[in-house]
Design a protein around this motif. Structure first.
Motif, short mmCIF file in Angstrom:
data_model
loop_
_atom_site.label_atom_id
_atom_site.label_comp_id
_atom_site.label_asym_id
_atom_site.label_seq_id
_atom_site.Cartn_x
_atom_site.Cartn_y
_atom_site.Cartn_z
N GLY A 62 0.82 -1.21 0.00
CA GLY A 62 0.00 0.00 0.00
C GLY A 62 0.85 1.25 0.00
N ARG A 63 1.94 1.23 0.74
CA ARG A 63 2.85 2.39 0.79
C ARG A 63 3.46 2.64 -0.58
NH1 ARG A 63 5.43 5.11 4.84
NH2 ARG A 63 7.44 6.10 4.34
N ARG A 64 3.94 1.58 -1.22
CA ARG A 64 4.56 1.74 -2.54
C ARG A 64 3.54 2.25 -3.55
NH1 ARG A 64 9.35 0.14 -4.88
NH2 ARG A 64 10.06 0.52 -2.75
N GLU A 65 2.32 1.76 -3.47
CA GLU A 65 1.27 2.20 -4.38
C GLU A 65 0.95 3.68 -4.16
OE1 GLU A 65 -2.99 1.10 -3.71
OE2 GLU A 65 -2.68 -0.08 -5.54
N ALA A 66 0.83 4.08 -2.88
CA ALA A 66 0.54 5.48 -2.57
C ALA A 66 1.67 6.39 -3.03
CB ALA A 66 0.31 5.64 -1.06
N GLN A 67 2.91 5.95 -2.82
CA GLN A 67 4.05 6.78 -3.22
C GLN A 67 4.12 6.92 -4.74
OE1 GLN A 67 7.28 4.80 -1.02
NE2 GLN A 67 7.41 6.63 0.26
N ALA A 68 3.82 5.84 -5.46
CA ALA A 68 3.83 5.92 -6.92
C ALA A 68 2.79 6.93 -7.40
CB ALA A 68 3.55 4.54 -7.51
N VAL A 154 5.94 11.30 1.65
CA VAL A 154 6.10 12.02 0.38
C VAL A 154 7.57 12.34 0.11
CG1 VAL A 154 5.70 14.33 1.38
CG2 VAL A 154 5.13 13.89 -1.02
N ALA A 155 8.36 12.60 1.16
CA ALA A 155 9.78 12.89 0.94
C ALA A 155 10.50 11.66 0.39
CB ALA A 155 10.43 13.35 2.25
N THR A 156 10.21 10.51 0.94
CA THR A 156 10.84 9.29 0.45
C THR A 156 10.36 8.95 -0.95
OG1 THR A 156 10.93 8.49 2.73
CG2 THR A 156 11.34 6.87 1.01
N ALA A 157 9.09 9.23 -1.22
CA ALA A 157 8.55 8.97 -2.56
C ALA A 157 9.28 9.79 -3.61
CB ALA A 157 7.05 9.28 -2.60
N TRP A 158 9.49 11.07 -3.34
CA TRP A 158 10.07 11.97 -4.34
C TRP A 158 11.59 11.89 -4.39
CZ3 TRP A 158 8.51 14.07 -8.54
CH2 TRP A 158 9.17 15.17 -9.11
N LEU A 159 12.24 11.72 -3.22
CA LEU A 159 13.70 11.84 -3.14
C LEU A 159 14.41 10.54 -2.80
CD1 LEU A 159 13.68 15.12 -1.05
CD2 LEU A 159 14.20 14.95 -3.49
N GLY A 160 13.67 9.54 -2.32
CA GLY A 160 14.32 8.34 -1.85
C GLY A 160 14.85 8.54 -0.44
N PRO A 161 15.53 7.52 0.11
CA PRO A 161 16.05 7.65 1.48
C PRO A 161 17.23 8.61 1.56
CG PRO A 161 16.79 5.60 0.48
CD PRO A 161 15.82 6.22 -0.49
N GLY A 162 17.55 9.00 2.77
CA GLY A 162 18.72 9.86 2.97
C GLY A 162 18.46 11.33 2.72
N TYR A 163 17.21 11.74 2.60
CA TYR A 163 16.90 13.14 2.32
C TYR A 163 17.27 14.01 3.53
CZ TYR A 163 12.69 11.88 4.94
OH TYR A 163 11.82 11.43 5.90
N GLN A 164 17.36 15.31 3.29
CA GLN A 164 17.72 16.28 4.32
C GLN A 164 16.64 17.36 4.38
OE1 GLN A 164 22.04 17.36 3.30
NE2 GLN A 164 21.24 16.26 1.54
#
Length: 392
Positions: A62-68, A154-164
């Motif tokens: 569900g998370r992956r679907e929402a992020q897509a 939303v940050a992980t969806a757009w930028l992936g992990p490790g965002y600042q």
């Protein structure tokens, strides 16, 4: 027989800015079927109920679907999403609002002038580096506030992990004038000439390096001037060169959308979306938003280099070679190799964009020192002063 892919345009210029092409991209209607998780589409913008979005993202699939779905909205769709009730706990939001208000009052009492990127200095109460200031003054509040799962979603969806995450508080007081339309960091903070110096693929890349967001810390009816947006404008490739042009500014003025928000709502948008804070026409609403600028982990070099030390070592050579007749191109290339050519990140309290969109970079200081034949000691002092202004 081999198939050769068509060659992409390498450079963009003012000649590529055609309003008719722009209109064809932005004058479309958002299909609710493209955003099945949204609870509504208002003024072309998908609006998500925060609690329902949390439930949907509670499982891995569900998370992956929402992020897509969110990525599609930000990249190819209208370029903006609204999360209603992103901060459902009014206590968490209220404590953060109190902490931000205290920071505003403290800086106002200290007489600290705050520059703004796209509005006149003094029109708003602006707290730069609010993220660090909140952490230092109210760490418990900071932890509860930034534990927010929808920011992470939303940050992980757009930028992936490790965002600042960085943040700035913007409080637009009654009578505060609207901003001018613009795009955001990175290329949006450069002059048209400097933006045009970057190849077209960098214009396409820049929006993928940042996610813009805003958390409403009070109810924001339209008369209080919530941000104006032009859905789908992020899809216009020459937009970093177009947004200052009078015909595009006039089009934005006549076709933008403006969504009222409630305290605890959040908006996230592609930094290439044409937007501008609105005019606060209310009599008594101090419109406070926490502006989130979330950056990709990849926006950094591989090695740590003390460029100040490198510049101080190389500048006497540059100065001597210039006197011996070295070309401007030769000097420019050496400066680019030794000095930091980008003014960010910086401490916007000490180094605000009062005289433009960005302060001087280290390379700007070196080139100016060469032009004015400054001594190595004079440049050394200027570089040290600049480095101290950039420190948190």
């Amino acid at each position: 027989m081999s198939v050769v892919a068509p060659r992409s345009q390498t450079w963009l210029s003012a000649a590529d800015c055609a309003l008719d092409t722009f209109r064809a991209l932005v004058e479309r209607t958002t299909d609710p079927g493209d955003h099945p998780g949204a609870d509504a589409v208002e003024q072309n913008v998908p609006v998500y109920d925060g609690e329902r979005l949390r439930v949907r993202a509670a499982t891995g699939p569900g998370r992956r679907e929402a992020q897509a779905e969110l990525v599609h909205a930000l990249l190819d769709g209208p370029g903006i999403v609204v999360f209603k009730g992103a901060f459902p706990d009014s206590t968490v939001l209220g404590r953060a609002t109190e902490a931000f208000t205290a920071l505003i009052e403290e800086e106002r009492a200290a007489g600290s002038a705050r520059g703004d990127h796209f509005a006149k200095p003094g029109a708003n109460d602006r707290v730069w580096n609010a993220l660090e200031k909140l952490a230092r003054t109210a760490p418990e509040v900071f932890a509860d506030y930034y534990a927010n799962d929808l920011i992470a979603l939303v940050a992980t969806a757009w930028l992936g992990p490790g965002y600042q995450i960085t943040s700035q508080i913007n409080q637009v007081n009654p009578g505060g004038a609207a901003q001018s339309v613009h795009r955001d960091y990175h290329l949006g903070f450069l002059s048209e000439a400097r933006a045009a110096a970057y190849p077209a693929h960098v214009h396409r890349l820049s929006p993928a390096l940042t996610l813009q967001g805003a958390v409403a810390h009070c109810d924001m009816p339209v008369e209080s001037g919530p941000t104006l947006y032009l859905p789908y404008s992020q899809t216009y490739e020459p937009g970093y060169l177009a947004w200052r042009r009078p015909e595009f500014m006039a089009y934005f003025a006549g076709h933008h959308v403006q969504l009222p928000l409630e305290a605890g709502d959040a908006v996230f948008f592609n930094p290439a979306l044409f937007h501008a804070a609105g005019h606060n026409r209310s009599a008594d609403i101090r419109r406070m938003a926490n502006l989130l600028q979330i950056s990709s982990a990849f926006g950094r070099a591989m090695e740590t280099v003390d460029r100040e030390a490198v510049v101080n070592a190389v500048f006497p050579v540059l100065r001597r070679r210039k006197a011996e007749g070295a070309t401007e191109e030769w000097l420019h290339n050496v400066v680019a190799a030794c000095a930091e050519g980008y003014p960010f990140p910086t401490n916007l309290d000490l180094d605000p964009p009062v005289d433009g969109l960005a302060p001087d970079s280290q390379a700007d200081l070196v080139r100016r020192a060469l032009e004015r034949d400054r001594t190595p000691d004079a440049l050394r002092a200027e570089l040290r002063s600049g480095a101290e202004r950039r420190q948190s």
